[in-house]
Design a protein around this motif. Structure first.
Motif: not given
Length: 253
Positions: A7-8, A83-85, A162, A166-167, A176, A216
């Motif tokens: 994931t990011p 947000c990714a976290s 993941p 996610a986006l 992710g 990214y």
């Protein structure tokens, strides 16, 4: 960068473990003359505080949608990684009415659109050094007021999957894992050859290409980014000077 990163947020964790003091995001606003440089550790601290704000104060849960009505900015990069976290979906320039939370910049058009969200609303003044609004917009929490008191370490309540969305950017949804895999796969085509690569990006964050160049991609290869807002106001001679002084290896504009 670690081969096991999915994931990011994993990418940021690996960057923090490898070299916390190196620059990660350097931000210029060529309309105001602002310059901000954030090390990996400083950026990660902002991400942790923002993720705690999302999880503990705004009560978001994995799978919730956060509409980001924000320009290209270092604080926008922070929100994307926060947000990714947490495991929520960062919907770039998304519909506030379809979001669980909306995050807006200070311009009246974004604030007006953000009022379409029935959930929590957060506004960013985007002032130098993360400054507050002189008067917060009615109906919005001021990010610069809320975030300093949040914890410096973040632990999600549950495992972030993941493979979950996610986006969302330009109508395209990514998990992710897809963000990480695509950033890695496209890095060489962007000219990112590995650790130490430094990208100067004047691209907007409302496309995958802008997110790839401005966040990214550099994160995926252990590089860094010089993020430029209003780059079109900078003359070619001044741009050349910036490229040299910032030791830029790749330009995206």
């Amino acid at each position: 960068m670690n081969a096991t990163d999915r994931t990011p947020a994993d990418l940021l964790g690996s960057a923090l473990a490898a070299d916390p003091v190196r620059p990660l995001v350097t931000f210029y606003d060529d309309a105001t003359g602002e310059r901000v440089e954030l090390s990996v550790a400083t950026f990660a601290n902002w991400v942790a505080k923002t993720a705690n704000l999302l999880q503990d104060e705004l009560s978001v849960e994995p799978g919730d949608r956060v509409a980001l009505l924000l320009p290209v900015h270092w604080q926008t990069a922070v929100w994307l990684l926060a947000c990714a976290s947490v495991g929520v979906v960062a919907d770039v320039a998304g519909d506030p009415a379809a979001a669980d939370v909306v995050v807006s910049g200070p311009d009246p058009e974004s604030l007006s659109a953000a009022r379409g969200c029935s959930g929590p609303r957060v506004a960013l003044a985007l002032r130098p050094l993360g400054g507050r609004f002189p008067q917060p917009p009615e109906g919005f929490a001021d990010y610069a007021v809320e975030v300093p008191g949040q914890g410096d370490r973040f632990v999600p309540y549950g495992r972030v999957d993941p493979e979950e969305p996610a986006l969302i950017v330009a109508g395209r949804e990514f998990s992710g894992a897809e963000v990480v895999e695509r950033a890695r796969a496209e890095a060489s085509g962007l000219g990112l050859t590995g650790p130490g690569a430094r990208v100067l990006s004047g691209l907007s964050y409302d496309t995958w290409e802008g997110l790839r160049a401005g966040l990214y991609g550099p994160l995926a290869v252990g590089g860094s980014v010089v993020l430029c807002r209003h780059l079109g106001l900078l003359g070619e001679s001044a741009l050349d000077t910036r490229v040299e002084s910032e030791r830029v290896s790749v330009i995206a504009r």
